[in-house]
Design an enzyme around this catalytic site. Structure first.
Site, PDB file in Angstrom:
ATOM      1  N   CYS A  60       0.818  -1.200   0.000  1.00  0.00           N
ATOM      2  CA  CYS A  60       0.000   0.000   0.000  1.00  0.00           C
ATOM      3  C   CYS A  60       0.865   1.268   0.000  1.00  0.00           C
ATOM      4  O   CYS A  60       1.604   1.510  -0.937  1.00  0.00           O
ATOM      5  CB  CYS A  60      -0.974  -0.050   1.182  1.00  0.00           C
ATOM      6  SG  CYS A  60      -2.322   1.152   1.114  1.00  0.00           S
ATOM      7  N   ALA A  61       0.799   2.068   1.039  1.00  0.00           N
ATOM      8  CA  ALA A  61       1.580   3.300   1.119  1.00  0.00           C
ATOM      9  C   ALA A  61       3.022   3.045   1.543  1.00  0.00           C
ATOM     10  O   ALA A  61       3.897   3.878   1.303  1.00  0.00           O
ATOM     11  CB  ALA A  61       0.927   4.269   2.103  1.00  0.00           C
TER      12      ALA A  61
END
Length: 181
Positions: free
Chosen positions: A104-105
């Protein structure tokens, strides 16, 4: 001797990704340690879900792991990125050719700013793709000893890839069968 994995967590870590990685690795027999980089072991994950780490960071500071797997969640990833002891451990992981995973991030906010993705193809949540030098639009990307993934919907595929590199293709197939993947 079973493989070992560290999953560092902070307030704002993406709960779905965190729990999926821990669950799938433990199903495969990996010794997973969840460590909080916060002052408490109790973490406020995303969507109001409370997570409890196995240990505070001090308990893992001097340990070596076969894998360090970073959950996403923008807020949590930013906190992980500011935790200097974790960053030092990630650099040692790369230097010693041990596995690093990020979803994800986390690839964009934790690994990339530290040069840990330099020369590597990687993926992340599309909202952060401009932060990666060699972004690949795939659910999971493996380059060297680094595994990256896009987000909550790819967490199971990411976790199964982590199982494969730590435990082999047969164990991955067995766990995939168990979870109907």
């Amino acid at each position: 001797m079973s493989a070992t994995a560290l999953v560092p967590v902070a307030h704002g870590s993406e709960s779905l990704e965190t729990v999926t990685v821990i669950n799938v690795l433990r199903r495969a027999g990996v010794k997973v340690t969840v460590a909080s980089v916060e002052k408490t072991r109790t973490i406020k994950g995303t969507r109001g879900i409370t997570l409890t780490a196995d240990q505070a960071w001090a308990g893992v500071a001097k340990k070596t792991f076969d894998l360090i797997a970073l959950p996403g969640g923008e807020k949590g990833a930013r906190k992980l990125a500011r935790h200097k002891p974790l960053i030092e451990k990630l650099h040692a992981q790369r230097l010693n050719k041990r596995w690093t995973g990020a979803i994800c991030a986390a690839p964009a906010l934790v690994l990339s700013p530290q040069g840990l993705l330099d020369g590597k193809q990687a993926t992340c949540h599309p909202a952060f793709k401009t932060e990666l030098l060699h972004y690949v639009n795939k659910p999971v990307v493996v380059d060297g000893h680094c595994i990256t993934s896009q987000g909550p919907a790819t967490a199971l595929a990411f976790a199964l890839q982590l199982v494969e590199v730590l435990c082999g293709a047969a164990q991955r197939a067995e766990i995939a069968k168990q979870v109907l993947a």
